[in-house]
Design an enzyme around this catalytic site. Structure first.
Site, short mmCIF file in Angstrom:
data_model
loop_
_atom_site.label_atom_id
_atom_site.label_comp_id
_atom_site.label_asym_id
_atom_site.label_seq_id
_atom_site.Cartn_x
_atom_site.Cartn_y
_atom_site.Cartn_z
CB VAL A 1 -0.04 -5.83 4.20
CG1 VAL A 1 -1.32 -5.21 4.73
CG2 VAL A 1 -0.11 -6.06 2.70
CB SER B 1 -0.94 0.02 1.20
OG SER B 1 -2.02 -0.83 0.94
CE1 TYR C 1 -4.80 1.73 4.06
CE2 TYR C 1 -3.46 0.65 5.74
CZ TYR C 1 -3.69 0.99 4.42
OH TYR C 1 -2.81 0.61 3.48
CE1 TYR D 1 -3.89 -1.41 -4.93
CE2 TYR D 1 -4.60 -3.71 -4.77
CZ TYR D 1 -4.24 -2.52 -4.16
OH TYR D 1 -4.23 -2.42 -2.79
CE LYS E 1 -3.81 0.71 -1.03
NZ LYS E 1 -4.49 0.37 0.25
N1 GLN Z 1 -1.84 -5.40 -1.99
C1 GLN Z 1 -2.42 -5.25 -0.68
C2 GLN Z 1 -3.94 -5.39 -0.79
O1 GLN Z 1 -4.52 -4.85 -1.68
C3 GLN Z 1 -2.07 -3.93 -0.11
C4 GLN Z 1 -2.72 -3.68 1.19
C5 GLN Z 1 -1.89 -2.92 2.14
O2 GLN Z 1 -0.69 -2.85 2.04
N2 GLN Z 1 -2.50 -2.39 3.18
O3 GLN Z 1 -4.55 -6.03 0.00
#
Ligand code: GLN
Length: 619
Positions: free
Chosen positions: A275, A81, A257, A205, A84
């Site tokens: 993550v 993430s 988040y 993605y 993003k």
């Molecule tokens: N690729 C992961 C997902 O879409 C990214 C989520 C994250 O890092 N919080 O679930």
């Protein structure tokens, strides 16, 4: 911090092992938090479960391009993430802000990252949750088609300052199990945020989340965000300041988040987690932090990474809303030509005019960064004092100017122009693009001059004052030896005798008369024209006009310490030092008189130099 204090037994011989304080602090964070074993490695993407939970790296990049590294900062892991914010910024610049902002919201959702929920307009809440991020990938896919992933990978590489690869195993693992994200994808197509092939967008993605980075990369990427989009290591402007500042905005409100509110309250640094175990924190105008430790808390944020950010913010009081600034530090000197004049020697009638009108040239020397607050403060120093004819702003010590600072300065210059005050700016380094807005905003103002050196600026303003009060600065006029300050008090016969020792020389404009380093063998009395004295490193020491001597330091020194060059057509009487010394010995009374005159001239020079030093140290 337990391990922050340097070991008490360090001896002076251990100097080589001394650490800069920030590195020592990061080391202490690393050893303290390595003991933290809470949280779990993400396993909903099976391949991520293979990460070594012991890995722990912290890197911090400064905006001057230094990168601190402690622990496992070279271990690659997937960005997840943390991609993003960069893809959102890329979308803003690629499709235009209006387009992106009409399709993706910027409100925090308060939901977990993978929430399958859109806002009341059927749009993603923000680009930091999966729905918004997948929409961003969709926008890039809309603009770049099959080239979307490559376009993203290249852009992220510019943030990191190196080419980044993709972890195909993690990608395949997420693609194989990513049904929740597929659900989000289809929901987005249902609400027409995704207009083309959903599965292609999802693959972009998934792949973008599998781009490989290290803690070091993340620190540099964060520092680029903190630096208005300029990578501090490569110097490249990666994206526009608009895209960067809006990206930091959504990181602030939603980067962590459903922990975002707590985070910005406690830590106060825009951040984004992934993550894969990474946390990226970007403190605007200060630093970028990257940490890697794969154990996550229930929000999907790295446990140790959070601790590092909390400790950094707390220990150095870095909360971005806990700031102050003293605008009064920006003026280093504020004076007029009565206190410190230019280095041009002035003839008696010029001196008289300048002495009477010394209030008419005011000089303000500025330092540091010219911000909104600094320039406002400077503007207020102009009011409430008699209006001068010339204001010189010397900016040679100004490191930077913000857009707000440039705007206020331009407005101030316009205001002064209305009152017929001529504004002179000196010391702007031409190479920096930062001054462009100022240049643009002051276009067309006639009462504005720009000089490289402050001394040139002061000299020019003095000349204008002399002209305005009917004085002349005629450098072609021949002056007699009797007007020479060094020879004051000598009789006509004595002057004639002295003149017979020398030879009248003429020089072309630009011609070198004296060269630094050469033996000093003669002294010169300038009859007409102007010369300047310059140190070998280019610094101009003085401008000498007719009626003054030069090369007279040869009476004390064996070699020339500076260059002397003709500014225009020059005539000068050159007297060999040998003959001059003999003349002094044969005429002790005259010799003493000349040496007294010289002492007076040197004293004046010293007084002027002290006044200059004083101006800078007493402000
Ligand atoms: N690729 C992961 C997902 O879409 C990214 C989520 C994250 O890092 N919080 O679930």
């Amino acid at each position: 911090m337990n391990s922050l204090r340097p070991a008490p037994h360090h001896k002076a011989e251990d100097w080589a092992s001394a650490k800069v304080p920030l590195l020592r602090f990061l080391n202490a964070c690393h050893s303290d938090f390595a003991a933290e074993n809470g949280g779990n490695v993400a396993s909903y993407i099976p391949e991520l479960g293979k990460a070594d939970p012991a890995h722990f790296g912290i890197s911090l990049a400064t905006l001057d391009g230094h990168v601190y590294e402690v622990g496992d900062t070279k271990i690659p892991f997937t960005i997840q993430s943390m991609s993003k914010p960069f893809v959102f910024a890329l979308a803003l610049d690629t499709l235009g802000a209006a387009q992106v902002e009409s399709e993706i919201g910027v409100e925090p959702s308060g939901d977990p990252f993978n929430s399958i929920r859109l806002n009341a307009d059927n749009h993603p809440f923000n680009p930091m949750v999966n729905a918004g991020a997948i929409a961003c990938s969709g926008l890039i896919h809309r603009a770049k088609g099959d080239g979307a992933l490559e376009y993203i990978r290249q852009a992220l590489g510019r943030f990191a300052g190196r080419e980044l690869g993709v972890d195909e195993a993690v990608y395949a693992s997420e693609s194989a199990t990513g049904d929740r994200n597929r659900a989000i994808g289809y929901l987005l197509r249902n609400s027409t945020v995704i207009k083309d092939d959903v599965s292609a967008v999802l693959e972009v993605y998934f792949r973008q989340c599998s781009i490989l980075v290290t803690a070091r990369d993340i620190a540099i990427m964060a520092a680029t965000l903190a630096n208005r989009g300029v990578n501090p290591v490569t110097g490249e402007q990666v994206l526009t300041p608009y895209a960067i500042s809006r990206t930091l905005s959504v990181m602030t409100s939603s980067g962590m988040y459903d922990y975002a509110g707590e985070w910005i309250y406690r830590v106060g640094i825009p951040a984004k987690s992934g993550v894969g175990g990474g946390i990226l924190a970007a403190l605007p105008a200060r630093l970028g932090l990257g940490s890697y430790s794969p154990r996550l808390d229930s929000h999907g944020n790295s446990v140790r990474g959070i601790k590092v950010c909390e400790a950094l913010s707390l220990h150095y009081d870095l909360h971005m809303l806990n700031r102050s600034d003293d605008a009064r530090n920006s003026i280093i000197a504020d004076y007029n030509i009565g206190k410190s004049a230019s280095r041009r020697s002035r003839r008696p009638h010029e001196q008289k005019i300048l002495a009477a009108h010394h209030h008419d040239v005011r000089i303000i020397e500025l330092v540091g960064t010219l911000t909104f607050a600094n320039v406002d403060y400077v503007s207020r120093q102009l009011a409430g004092r008699p209006r001068p004819q010339f204001i010189i702003f010397d900016l040679r010590r100004v490191a930077a100017i913000t857009r707000a600072g440039a705007r206020l300065l331009a407005e101030g210059i316009r205001e002064l122009a209305v009152f017929n005050v001529t504004v002179v700016i000196s010391g702007i380094k031409r190479s920096t693009t930062e001054w462009e807005p100022l240049g643009e905003w002051v276009k067309g103002i006639s009462n504005l001059r720009n000089w490289q050196s402050l001394d040139d600026a002061i000299e020019w303003a003095e000349d204008q004052i002399v002209y305005r009060h009917g004085g002349t600065i005629d450098s072609t006029e021949i002056t007699e030896l009797s007007e020479q300050a060094l020879l004051a008090g000598l009789t006509a016969d004595e002057l004639t005798h002295l003149a017979s020792l020398g030879t009248v020389r003429t020089y072309q404009p630009g011609q070198r008369i004296i060269t630094a380093g050469e033996p000093a063998t003669s002294l010169f009395f300038l009859r007409s024209g102007v010369v300047h004295v310059k140190l070998p490193d280019g610094i101009r020491l003085a401008t000498i006009t007719a009626g003054m001597a030069f090369g007279e330091m040869g009476l004390f020194e064996t070699h020339r310490s500076a260059d002397v060059l003709a500014d225009n057509a020059v005539t000068a009487l050159e007297i060999p030092l040998r003959d001059f010394q003999r003349f002094r010995e044969e005429h002790p009374r005259i010799g003493e008189r000349i040496m007294r005159n010289l002492a007076q001239l040197l004293a004046n020079r010293l007084i002027a130099a002290n006044a200059r030093v004083n101006l800078l140290t007493t402000n």
